[in-house]
Every structure is written in structure tokens, then in C-alpha cells.
Design an enzyme around this catalytic site. Structure first.
Site, PDB file in Angstrom:
ATOM      1  N   PHE A 133      40.819  32.631  36.340  1.00 35.63           N
ATOM      2  CA  PHE A 133      40.088  33.878  36.537  1.00 35.63           C
ATOM      3  C   PHE A 133      40.715  34.938  35.645  1.00 35.63           C
ATOM      4  O   PHE A 133      41.913  35.213  35.749  1.00 35.63           O
ATOM      5  CB  PHE A 133      40.125  34.346  37.997  1.00 35.63           C
TER       6      PHE A 133
ATOM      7  N   ASP B 221      48.112  35.472  31.180  1.00 29.21           N
ATOM      8  CA  ASP B 221      47.476  36.500  31.997  1.00 29.21           C
ATOM      9  C   ASP B 221      48.363  36.708  33.214  1.00 29.21           C
ATOM     10  O   ASP B 221      48.400  35.879  34.125  1.00 29.21           O
ATOM     11  CB  ASP B 221      46.064  36.033  32.402  1.00 29.21           C
TER      12      ASP B 221
ATOM     13  N   LYS C 140      46.836  45.405  37.952  1.00 27.28           N
ATOM     14  CA  LYS C 140      47.163  45.394  39.386  1.00 27.28           C
ATOM     15  C   LYS C 140      48.383  46.249  39.740  1.00 27.28           C
ATOM     16  O   LYS C 140      48.272  47.448  39.834  1.00 27.28           O
ATOM     17  CB  LYS C 140      47.291  43.966  39.879  1.00 27.28           C
TER      18      LYS C 140
HETATM   19  C1  LIG Z   1      44.688  36.780  36.768  1.00 24.08           C
HETATM   20  C2  LIG Z   1      43.686  37.887  36.742  1.00 24.08           C
HETATM   21  N1  LIG Z   1      43.240  38.341  35.575  1.00 24.08           N
HETATM   22  C3  LIG Z   1      42.357  39.341  35.491  1.00 24.08           C
HETATM   23  C4  LIG Z   1      41.850  39.945  36.621  1.00 24.08           C
HETATM   24  C5  LIG Z   1      40.868  41.053  36.504  1.00 24.08           C
HETATM   25  O1  LIG Z   1      41.481  42.278  36.793  1.00 24.08           O
HETATM   26  P1  LIG Z   1      40.600  43.560  37.117  1.00 24.08           P
HETATM   27  O2  LIG Z   1      39.874  43.300  38.400  1.00 24.08           O
HETATM   28  O3  LIG Z   1      41.585  44.686  37.194  1.00 24.08           O
HETATM   29  O4  LIG Z   1      39.647  43.747  35.979  1.00 24.08           O
HETATM   30  C6  LIG Z   1      42.290  39.506  37.878  1.00 24.08           C
HETATM   31  C7  LIG Z   1      41.758  40.104  39.104  1.00 24.08           C
HETATM   32  O5  LIG Z   1      41.844  39.572  40.188  1.00 24.08           O
HETATM   33  C8  LIG Z   1      43.229  38.444  37.944  1.00 24.08           C
HETATM   34  O6  LIG Z   1      43.672  37.970  39.113  1.00 24.08           O
END
Ligand SMILES: Cc1ncc(COP(=O)(O)O)c(C=O)c1O
Length: 404
Positions: free
Chosen positions: A139, A224, A253
Site C-alpha cells: 500500500f 516506503d 504519518k
Molecule cells: C506504507 C504507506 N504508504 C503510504 C501511505 C499513504 O499515506 P497518506 O494517507 O498520508 O497519503 C500509507 C497510508 O496508510 C501507508 O501506510
């Protein structure tokens, strides 16, 4: 004063129905606790989906925001601000990366990584390298680039065509990765833990092998760390557990403690790729968000929160493992995760949504991961008594739910 139900009815008529919130309207928080508009108290182990690094309403963060709001909120990217420079310098000092680009969210940080990947090879005259390799169950966010490298069909449905040039492999399978990474690969995207995908932890050896595969093929390796970064796993970045240094990583986050902020951190190797005018954001890294970021780091240091995440994470892990080992709780199938990103996979004979809702009715907030995992990602200043309460209530919830 309006009730939960009255406000919920207004919300249902007013918002785009893309979420599924419960009829609990939150109004106030403190540490790991939140209260709804009717004054009901909840233990917040969703942590705002792993965002609330310093808990709700931390006085140091609140004061830093108030002070900065009275001083300078916004400059745009036409100018540097003192706060942004201070935060960028802190991040490079704490992570080993050399340069920082600020965004407003995780998905935007990943968009920046996608553009960095392709542009890096373009500037080196290697026009062939445009492929992005990501993993099934990953994700990376909801914007079109980030969703295109998200390996879950449900997020793609009805939004096609996705970004071309994306290939998916099974997570944790180094041979599968080796088979697809080659002269066309721009970059490999990996989460050190697939959080949304069900809290699946990569082995250190897999991450090290990914580094070797990328180096041999001339591809970039990106992590990520939107969910795993910022102390969540008991290290400032989860990459530290493996010792692997990717060429760049994304953060969001926990970085702003709840104030929208994201970042792409890069090594000097790729610093020439995004030159003047190639990428940008009006709000990204504005002084208000960066003041929040600096306050979060100050709190981390003063209260030793990364250390607390490791200690409390180990304690949470032991408690969750005991719950799985308890024969009187057959719905608890497996403990997953590390640090303060952990969960219980609900046995297939039970409905995870029923367990999740039951826990909420017992006033403990959690989040679902991977469809069948009850995820806990509390604030990094969580206390032992909070962990005891959350796990005790989870045990009661899992004991009480019927088979499907
Ligand atoms: C690993 C990861 N990358 C990217 C995102 C996306 O972040 P945002 O919701 O701040 O756009 C999330 C959100 O849960 C995530 O867990």
C-alpha cells in the site's frame, strides 16, 4: 450541544461517502485517550492510523503550533523558512539520508519517489529504465501514481488505466524479485513491513537481498517508511533493523504528530535527478507543519519515545502472543508485527469486522489491516497500563464473537 447521532446524520448528508466512519464524533484527546461529543471516553489504539507519534494534545506540540501560528504559517516554495531548514537538517542528521523534499502526505511523498526514479535514469541518458517494481499486498497511497504501485486490485477497480510500466512480485520472495529486476527497472519500492497489507514483516535477509539485486541490476531501491518510520518499530526508521540503506525513502504519518506533513529523504547519489522546476508543492513543508515536526523530535528526545516504542512494543507483543496461545480464544489465530505496529489475525471461522466493532463498543479503537488483522498502532508514549487495558479488552471481544 449536538449529539453523536445528530452530527452523524449531518455528516452522512454532507460528505462524499468514501469512508465508513461509525456514529462516534470525536471532539477531544489527551495522550492515548479520546472523547466524543457526548463525553464518552475511548482508548485510542488506532493512533490515528499510526500518526499520533506523541499522543493527542501534547502540550509541547500544542505550544509550538500556537507560537508558530502567531509568527509565520506559510511561505510557499518561493522561499525557505527557518523552521523547514531546521527540520530538514534534523532529519538528515537522524537518518543518514542527505537531502529532504517535504510533501503534505504519504501518497505525495511516494509520488515524488516515482518521479525521482524515472527522472534519475532520464538524466543519466538511460531512457529505457522506466519500470517500477512493487509488491503484491503493498500500500503506497491513493493518488494515481501511488495507487498504481499499490499491489491490491480493490484499490485499482474502476480507476484504470493505471500508470504503465509497473510490475508486481510476491513480498518476501527474493527469487521473484531477482527475476523481474533488470535493465528496464527504474526502482523497486518496498515497505519494510507491509502495514495496510496485513502487518507482514519482511526478513532482514530479504531486504538485504533486495539491495544486492538492485545494485547488480543498476536499479534504485526505495523504502516506503510512511507507516514504519518515526520510531514506530522501536528504531527511528525500520530500515535500521536490517542495516539496509535504500537510495531514498518516504515518510509521513508520525512526522508531524498529527499535523499533515510528509517527506522524501534521498541520498546524494540521486540528488541530481529532481532539478529546479521538475517537482513541487505549494504547501509542502510549510513553517507551521515543520514547527510541529521539530516539536515532535524534541518530545522524542525528552521523553525517549523511540526507546519507549521498543520497550512497550515488546510488552505488547508478549501480551498478544499470550492471547494467541490461550486455547479459550480460538478467534485469535496469529500475532503479527513489531514495536508499536502489531495486530492479531482473526481466525477465518470468525468475522474480523465483528471483532473490530465489538472492541470499539468496549471503547477501544483499533484499525483493520489486510482485511483480517485487528491492528494496534498507539501513540509512542503509550503506557504499560494502556497496553494492559487494550489487550484485556481485545481478549474479551475475541472471546465474545460468534463463529460466522
Ligand atoms: C506504507 C504507506 N504508504 C503510504 C501511505 C499513504 O499515506 P497518506 O494517507 O498520508 O497519503 C500509507 C497510508 O496508510 C501507508 O501506510
Amino acid at each position: 450541544m449536538a449529539t453523536n447521532r445528530e452530527l452523524y446524520e449531518t455528516a452522512q448528508k454532507t460528505f462524499v461517502p468514501n469512508y465508513r466512519q461509525p456514529p462516534i464524533i470525536l471532539a477531544r484527546g489527551e495522550g492515548c485517550r479520546v472523547w466524543d461529543v457526548e463525553g464518552n471516553e475511548y482508548l485510542d489504539f488506532s493512533g490515528g492510523i499510526a500518526v499520533l507519534s506523541v499522543g493527542h494534545a501534547h502540550p509541547t506540540l500544542a505550544k509550538a503550533l500556537a507560537d508558530q501560528a502567531a509568527r509565520l504559517i506559510h511561505t510557499s516554495n518561493l522561499f525557505f523558512s527557518d523552521r523547514a531548514i531546521e527540520l530538514a537538517a534534523e532529519l538528515t542528521k537522524r537518518t543518514g539520508f542527505d537531502r529532504v523534499y517535504f510533501s503534505n502526505s504519504g501518497t505525495e511523498a511516494n509520488e515524488a519517489l516515482i518521479k525521482l526514479a524515472r527522472r534519475y535514469h532520464h538524466t543519466r541518458g538511460d531512457a529505457r529504465r522506466v519500470e517500477l517494481v512493487a509488491t503484491h499486498k503493498s500500500f503506497h497511497g491513493r493518488t494515481m501514481g501511488a495507487v498504481s504501485i499499490t499491489g491490491q486490485a480493490k484499490y485499482h477497480e474502476g480507476f484504470g488505466p493505471m500508470l504503465p510500466g509497473v510490475r508486481f512480485v510476491d513480498y518476501g520472495d527474493a527469487d521473484a524479485l531477482r527475476a523481474v529486476v533488470g535493465p528496464d527497472t527504474a526502482a523497486v519500492f518496498l515497505e519494510p513491513i507491509q502495514a495496510e497489507g496485513g502487518i507482514i514483516v519482511a526478513s532482514n535477509e530479504y531486504l538485504r537481498e533486495a539491495r544486492r539485486i538492485c545494485d547488480e541490476a543498476g536499479a534504485l531501491l526505495f523504502f516506503d517508511e510512511v507507516q514504519t518510520g518515526y520510531g514506530r518499530t522501536g528504531r527511528f526508521l525500520a530500515r535500521e533493523w536490517s542495516g539496509v540503506m535504500p537510495d531514498a525513502c518516504s515518510l509521513a504519518k508520525g512526522i508531524g504528530g498529527g499535523v499533515p506533513l510528509g517527506a522524501m529523504l534521498i541520498t546524494e547519489k540521486v540528488a541530481g535527478a529532481l532539478t529546479t522546476g521538475t517537482h513541487g508543492s505549494t504547501f509542502g513543508g510549510n513553517p507551521l507543519a515543520c514547527a510541529a515536526g521539530l516539536a515532535v523530535l524534541r518530545i522524542f528526545d525528552e521523553e525517549k519515545l523511540v526507546e519507549n516504542a521498543e520497550t512497550m512494543g515488546r510488552y505488547l507483543g508478549e501480551k498478544l502472543a499470550a492471547l494467541v496461545a490461550d486455547a479459550s480464544i480460538p478467534a485469535a489465530a496469529e500475532r503479527r508485527g513489531m514495536g508499536l505496529l502489531q495486530g492479531i489475525r482473526v481466525d477465518a471461522a470468525y468475522d474480523p469486522m465483528v471483532a473490530y466493532q465489538q472492541l470499539r463498543s468496549q471503547r477501544v479503537l483499533s484499525a483493520i489491516a489486510g482485511g483480517d488483522v485487528i491492528r494496534f498502532a498507539p501513540a509512542l508514549n503509550v503506557k504499560r497500563a494502556d497496553v494492559d487495558q487494550a489487550v484485556e479488552q481485545l481478549a474479551i471481544a475475541l472471546r465474545s464473537i460468534p463463529k460466522k
